[in-house]
Write a protein that holds these residues in place. Structure first.
Motif: not given
Length: 497
Positions: A29-43
């Motif tokens: 998660y720290l290395r590469e953006p995830i959910g770019d352009g999407e509405r994202t909820q991170v737990i």
């Protein structure tokens, strides 16, 4: 639709649960953006959240990427400040006395694990929820100690890897309940730019908006690229997945509406009604003091304390009969009595003092109708005349029903263009709301001859289809949702008011 991302420090920490594409390692998660352009909820389920540690950076970068994250960086900072939770909790002794078995009643220390504000110990469920609302984090360890009485000594985040088998089961149940709205299959629909939660109660007897009005808000939002999602009081834990909050339920400082507004503001969401407006409007004593300091015209008023018999007895001379007694937090004409003589005054005061330490006494100003000026962001939005209920001195007659579904009987109304309302009435309404904020308000004003008086400023004004929208129609709903859109765009661009 919101995408769910569960971040764990080590893949093995998720070993007891079903594999899921939603679970990613913290390093990834720290290395590469995830959910770019999407509405994202991170737990964020990292093992710890110490400052500048892995868990801290997951929350920090989630916020930088525009993701909603639990726990937020602010929550992590708050958890390090013991002053925020080293205080007595109301009814804590009673709650823990119910929880402890008889042979453990002499305990001096105790700890409780909660998962997304849930615990299997029913006597402490309300406490677990309150702590989660203050410190939204997936797993919290609440530590108690007893000296003269019980107090919370510490609130600490806990790691997934520390849980026993039974605790893992409890966590899995709470996670499923917390994220069930996020796990659902996306519907085939247009992509919305923003999501706004609209808090309402379908069972409320006198809601600020009827069903048709709520539908119009949803439709107006959709035209502007905003999904307006009706939610209820049990959706508190979902709040962070939205961009804004629109409260269409009668507000009060001592119920969930204020908690929703306060939490939304902490999450940096666009909020109407904001907690400051709720605070300033819902208590008539606070509002009286605010308007008096601004030298705005109001009815002649006295504040009564329960023990002040002399002042109560002098009211007939001070204000004259008839006069009006009000509890500070009444709404829709409730908690208000008109008294015609000293005996009625004593009886009404004794009855109302059962609910409050202070009362408001005001001169009685008879008018055929009250003006209601709707104000949004310092601009007059609509103008209504609310007529008194037939044979009654108030707009709403709670003693006699007759309305739809047993609602109190109310008088008629007349909605007209703002330009046709008296200019001095509109001007007074704008001056009154300037003392409150820049949200959505309804100002009630009496006009008797040349005299004007502000009766109250409502933070959650009625907007019913067929009444307040009788002149503007669909444009009324569109203007309100356009305000949300402007504010959301300003936040996205980093523009501060």
């Amino acid at each position: 639709m919101t995408r769910l991302v569960i971040v764990v420090e080590k893949p093995a920490d998720w070993g007891s649960y079903y594999p899921s594409d939603n679970v990613v390692a913290a390093a990834d998660y720290l290395r590469e953006p995830i959910g770019d352009g999407e509405r994202t909820q991170v737990i964020n389920l990292c093992r710890n959240y110490r400052y500048l540690g892995t868990g801290y950076y997951v929350s920090l970068l989630a916020e930088a990427r525009g993701h909603k994250v639990i726990p937020s960086v602010r929550t992590l900072a708050d958890l390090r400040r013991k002053s925020l939770y080293g205080v007595d909790i109301e009814d804590l002794n009673t709650r823990l006395a119910k929880f402890f078995p008889g042979d453990a009643s002499d305990a001096t220390e105790f700890a409780l694990l909660t998962y997304f504000g849930q615990t299997r110990y029913e006597p402490l469920q309300d406490l677990a929820r309150q702590v989660f609302e203050a410190f939204p984090a997936p797993i919290l360890r609440i530590e108690f100690e007893r000296e003269r009485g019980w107090r919370i000594s510490a609130v600490k985040p806990a790691g997934l890897h520390t849980l026993s088998d039974a605790q893992e089961d409890a966590f899995a149940e709470a996670l499923d309940a917390f994220s069930k709205k996020l796990w659902r299959r996306p519907r085939a629909r247009r992509k919305f730019r923003y999501d706004v939660a609209m808090l309402h109660d379908p069972a409320e007897a006198m809601p600020p908006s009827n069903r048709r009005a709520l539908k119009h808000f949803v439709e107006a939002g959709a035209e502007l690229g905003i999904e307006v999602d009706p939610i209820g009081r049990h959706d508190f834990t979902r709040l962070a997945e939205y961009d804004g909050l629109f409260i269409r339920e009668t507000t009060s400082l001592d119920n969930h509406t204020y908690r929703f507004a306060h939490r939304a503001e902490r999450e940096d969401m666009v909020v109407i009604d904001d907690p400051v407006s709720i605070l300033r409007c819902t208590n008539k004593i606070f509002l009286h003091d605010l308007l008096t300091k601004r030298r705005l015209p109001i009815p002649r008023t006295e504040i009564l304390m329960r023990e002040d018999e002399a002042r109560l007895a002098a009211l007939g001379d001070t204000l004259g009969f008839p006069l009006v007694l009000k509890i500070p937090d009444g709404s829709f004409s409730r908690g208000i009595s008109r008294v015609g003589d000293a005996a009625e005054l004593r009886a009404a005061a004794a009855r109302l003092f059962q609910h409050t330490a202070l009362l408001i006494a005001q001169e009685y100003m008879y008018t055929e109708f009250d003006w209601r000026i709707g104000v949004l962001e310092g601009q007059a939005l609509y103008a209504c005349q609310y007529f008194m209920s037939r044979g009654h001195w108030q707009i709403y007659d709670h003693a006699r029903g007759g309305g739809a579904r047993g609602k109190p009987r109310s008088g008629g109304f007349r909605t007209l263009p703002v330009r046709e309302a008296p200019a001095e009435v509109v001007k007074l309404a704008l001056r009154a709301t300037a003392a409150i904020g820049d949200g959505l308000y309804g100002v009630d004003i009496k006009a008797s001859g040349d005299r004007l008086a502000v009766i109250e400023v409502n933070d959650n004004p009625s907007i019913d289809a067929g009444i307040e929208d009788a002149y503007l129609g669909e444009d009324l709903y569109r203007r309100i949702m356009e305000t949300f859109l402007r504010r959301l765009e300003r936040k996205r661009l980093g523009v501060r008011d």
